[in-house]
Enzyme design. Structure first.
Site, PDB file in Angstrom:
ATOM      1  N   PHE A 308       0.828  -1.192   0.000  1.00 32.91           N
ATOM      2  CA  PHE A 308       0.000   0.000   0.000  1.00 32.91           C
ATOM      3  C   PHE A 308       0.867   1.249   0.000  1.00 32.91           C
ATOM      4  O   PHE A 308       1.844   1.338   0.748  1.00 32.91           O
ATOM      5  CB  PHE A 308      -0.879   0.059   1.263  1.00 32.91           C
ATOM      6  N   ASP A 309       0.506   2.214  -0.822  1.00 33.93           N
ATOM      7  CA  ASP A 309       0.954   3.572  -0.573  1.00 33.93           C
ATOM      8  C   ASP A 309       0.142   4.093   0.610  1.00 33.93           C
ATOM      9  O   ASP A 309      -0.910   3.543   0.934  1.00 33.93           O
ATOM     10  CB  ASP A 309       0.732   4.434  -1.816  1.00 33.93           C
ATOM     11  N   LYS A 310       0.608   5.153   1.256  1.00 33.00           N
ATOM     12  CA  LYS A 310      -0.100   5.641   2.445  1.00 33.00           C
ATOM     13  C   LYS A 310      -1.171   6.669   2.100  1.00 33.00           C
ATOM     14  O   LYS A 310      -2.355   6.475   2.381  1.00 33.00           O
ATOM     15  CB  LYS A 310       0.894   6.259   3.437  1.00 33.00           C
ATOM     16  N   THR A 313      -4.765   6.094   0.381  1.00 25.82           N
ATOM     17  CA  THR A 313      -5.126   4.676   0.389  1.00 25.82           C
ATOM     18  C   THR A 313      -5.439   4.244   1.819  1.00 25.82           C
ATOM     19  O   THR A 313      -6.587   3.973   2.149  1.00 25.82           O
ATOM     20  CB  THR A 313      -3.999   3.831  -0.220  1.00 25.82           C
TER      21      THR A 313
END
Length: 775
Positions: A308-310, A313
């Site tokens: 995951f990107d932060k 997301t």
């Protein structure tokens, strides 16, 4: 004419082949053998022409094609004078092509409708009049009028309350109410009175245009299960040819070889498996998950490691109001009301956070006058006859040396630095009044989604972000990932994808332009496009068009179920075909009977595949309408207590050990006993049981129930201490004890609110939760 033939060739082939077969049966029953043979031969030749064209097309593409078996079966039927078997094969192939085309059309129907509804013009409001302009001419900051029944043409912020039909984008069947200051997306329909909108994006960068572009990419291939079909074809085609050749060589009867080819016609690969895959794509699209073809669905089903990107997301991707810090003599609600009123007319993303913060607290906003934007500094205007400035500290508070900086300004800057927050300062009539702390909050559904992904079978979850390590580690701890990779630029994200790919198949989730290379490099790229398409949407294999990431867990379950059903239909259908081939090779199934047997096998395989159309298990919780209404009412009360919770900290901050004034504590205690405690008791009585019903267990609410008890205990202790101090001057140690109780209560309430957001309110459908009426 050519396009009409392309759109209807499957239907024409099915109708003609079926008519020839039935006409031949009627002629045969009337003892017109020559006529029936002629009709069946025509049908066989028709099938041979089409199957030969499909085979040549596959060969040109460099693929193994199971259509070669159909070509040989049809040619063999003509060669050994078995026209009925050939006509049956043609009908089977035609029905397969027709049903596959219908399944593909159904899978794309929800998205294709968006193209037809795309607005071409918008009505722009000016001081003089309302003029109709091409939607491409709309720019950020324009004021638009959207009439009843019209599609919102661009993304924007509401300047009036509205009732919207968002079903085209979210799948929510009921209209939802949006309040003044809320951001809305293009593509939704105004289901209420005409509304005023302040545009925040041009048409090409709005949500609707992005989804329309995705439609073109999301065209499922004509054989979405082609990779698996090719793997089976590599084995099945030589096996069929070998068995047919051996039966002819050992028996000396060419009819047996034809019978083997007839029953080997691989309808489960040509039809049943694609139906299952396309059904999965359709069901995912209904949830707001666009899967770009069967290959992407297969890859999603096989994912093992999620990255995951932060920002955008695991976090909300937009600032939200976290805290109001005040100068002496100002009230939080009054300062926030003035700021939110002014920010209503600003398209800036920070303005949305302040406006939303005001409406969530139930503040009544007014339209500002004489608004002026000072580029690089902020916004200035008049509200209620008071001159308001919002923006940088140097513009609103003034330039001060560190020694002369007011304590509350230093406090705001310190807290912003610790939390990674943004600050917006406000002055009222030329006097500094306070500061707003804005944070990119963690999505309430993120921890639940990560747990759902593990349940779905993912073995590892990684957070990879360009943000600093302190912020990334905090998000990772709360969400529950296995590893945090911070301070990663796009190149470092690519390296992380390559490293994790050595462990297993990867799924990368992001929403920014800088995520596009990583999305393209991962086994499956998933982009969030609920607030407009970016380069990430173009590079991704899967796109979420709803602003909830918990649907990703549902999409993985749907993908795995669809792939499993597709494999079941293939294995059962092909297994039965192999048994029938053995019987035909031994002479027990003549070609005509073999064609009928193969048709029965096809129907069984199709029946297995059609199970994918039926709803399967998902992680998203369904709640009865009555429970949703109760949760919305309690959420409204929950939001109304937020200023009171901040007041606890402010009162504690103001207590002095040298001159302890207990009167603010008494006033606060009255509010806690008459406002906060009744709400917490209502949560215990109403909210927790509905969560238990939704989850089927009381384990998830045990912690929330425990904090309810602790809140009651802390307020009771505070009441006892205030009662003890009545009629007696407070001593320094009393001030210390009061501060201890207030700060402890404040911390518990902050934690408890986070628990309710994640464990209770995240279960409510997003559209329903945000549709509560403006107070």
């Amino acid at each position: 004419m050519k396009s009409m033939w392309a759109a209807n060739k499957e239907r024409v082939l099915f109708v003609v082949s079926t008519a020839l077969l039935l006409a031949g049966i009627i002629a045969w029953s009337l003892s017109a053998s020559a006529t029936s043979a002629g009709l069946w031969i025509t049908g066989t030749v028709l099938g041979l022409v089409f199957s030969l064209a499909w085979t040549i097309q596959a060969v040109r593409a460099g693929q193994w094609s199971v259509d070669v078996i159909a070509v040989l079966g049809l040619a063999g039927a003509l060669a050994v004078n078995e026209p009925f078997a050939g006509a049956m094969i043609t009908v089977m192939l035609a029905s397969g092509q027709l049903l596959e085309a219908r399944a593909s059309a159904r899978a794309r129907r929800e998205l294709s409708l968006l193209i037809q509804r795309a607005p071409r013009t918008a009505r722009r409001r000016s001081e003089e009049a309302v003029t109709e302009v091409p939607v491409a001419d709309v720019v950020a900051g324009d004021r638009l009028l959207v009439g009843t029944g019209e599609v919102v043409p661009v993304d924007g912020r509401l300047l009036s309350t509205a009732v919207l039909d968002e079903s085209a984008l979210t799948g929510e069947p009921l209209p939802v109410e949006r309040v003044t200051g809320e951001d809305i997306r293009s593509g939704v329909v105004n289901a209420g009175p005409p509304l005023d909108l302040l545009t925040t994006a041009i048409a090409a960068e709005s949500t609707y245009a992005g989804v329309v572009r995705l439609v073109e990419q999301a065209k499922a291939s004509s054989a979405p299960f082609v990779r698996t079909a090719d793997r089976f074809a590599i084995i099945f085609v030589p096996l069929t040819l070998l068995l047919a050749g051996l039966s002819w060589a050992l028996s000396g009867d060419a009819v047996r070889a034809v019978a083997v080819l007839v029953v080997a016609t691989p309808c489960p690969l040509l039809l049943a498996a694609p139906i299952a895959i396309m059904s999965g794509i359709s069901r995912a699209a209904h949830l707001g998950v666009v899967i770009k073809g069967g290959g992407a669905l297969e890859a999603l089903a096989g994912g093992q490691i999620m990255l995951f990107d932060k920002t955008g997301t695991l976090t909300q991707g937009r600032p939200v109001l976290a805290e109001v810090i005040l100068a002496h003599g100002y009230e939080a609600d009054d300062v926030l009301r003035l700021a939110a009123s002014l920010d209503q007319v600003s398209p800036h993303v920070l303005a949305s956070a302040i406006v939303t913060g005001g409406t969530r607290r139930g503040l009544v906003l007014q339209m500002p006058e004489n608004v002026e934007e000072v580029h690089g500094y902020g916004l200035e205007g008049t509200v209620d006859g008071r001159r308001i400035r919002l923006g940088k500290a140097s513009w609103t508070v003034g330039e001060n040396s560190p020694a002369d900086t007011p304590p509350w300004v230093r406090q705001a800057r310190r807290r912003a630095d610790l939390d990674g927050s943004l600050t917006v300062f406000i002055s009222i009539d030329g006097k500094p009044a306070g500061a707003f702390l804005l944070q990119d909050a963690i999505r309430p559904d993120a921890p639940r989604m990560v747990r759902a992904l593990r349940t779905a079978g993912l073995t590892r979850v990684v957070l990879v972000t360009g943000d600093r390590a302190e912020t990334a580690d905090m998000v990772g701890r709360i969400v529950g990932v296995d590893a945090v990779l911070a301070d990663r630029d796009p190149a470092a994200k690519l390296a992380a994808i390559e490293h994790e790919s050595a462990r297993g198949s990867t799924i990368m989730v992001g929403d920014g332009v800088n995520d596009a290379p990583a999305l393209a490099a991962a086994g499956v790229g998933v982009a969030l496009a609920a607030r407009g398409a970016t380069a990430s949407s173009e590079a991704a294999d899967v796109v979420l068009t709803v602003d909830r990431i918990d649907v990703l867990g549902d999409a993985i379950l749907i993908a795995r179920r669809s792939k499993r059903i597709a494999l079941q239909s293939v294995l059962v259908g092909m297994g039965l075909s192999v048994v029938a081939m053995m019987a035909a090779a031994l002479g027990f199934l003549p070609p005509a009977v073999g064609a009928l047997v193969q048709e029965v096998i096809d129907l069984m395989a199709i029946g297995i595949a059609l199970r994918a159309v039926l709803p399967g298990a998902v992680h998203t919780i369904s709640m009865p309408a009555a429970d949703i209404a109760t949760a919305i009412r309690l959420r409204t009360e929950h939001d109304a207590t937020l200023p009171l919770i901040e007041q606890i900290r402010l009162v504690a901050d103001g207590l002095s050990s040298l001159d302890c004034d207990v009167s603010p504590v008494k006033s606060l205690l009255h509010s806690l006993e008459t406002e906060l405690l009744p709400h917490e008791r209502a949560d215990e009585k109403l909210l927790l049981p509905l969560v238990d019903r939704a989850l089927g267990s009381s384990d998830a609410t045990a912690a929330m129930s425990r904090t309810h008890a602790e809140i009651e205990h802390q307020v009771a202790q505070l009441a006892r201490l205030v009662h003890i101090l009545e009629g007696h001057p407070a001593q320094p140690e009393d001030a210390i004890e009061l501060r201890r109780l207030l700060y402890g209560l404040y911390a518990i309430l902050r934690l408890h609110n986070a628990q309710e957001e994640e464990g209770a309110f995240s279960l409510v459908p997003d559209a329903a939760l945000r549709s509560k009426a403006s107070p």
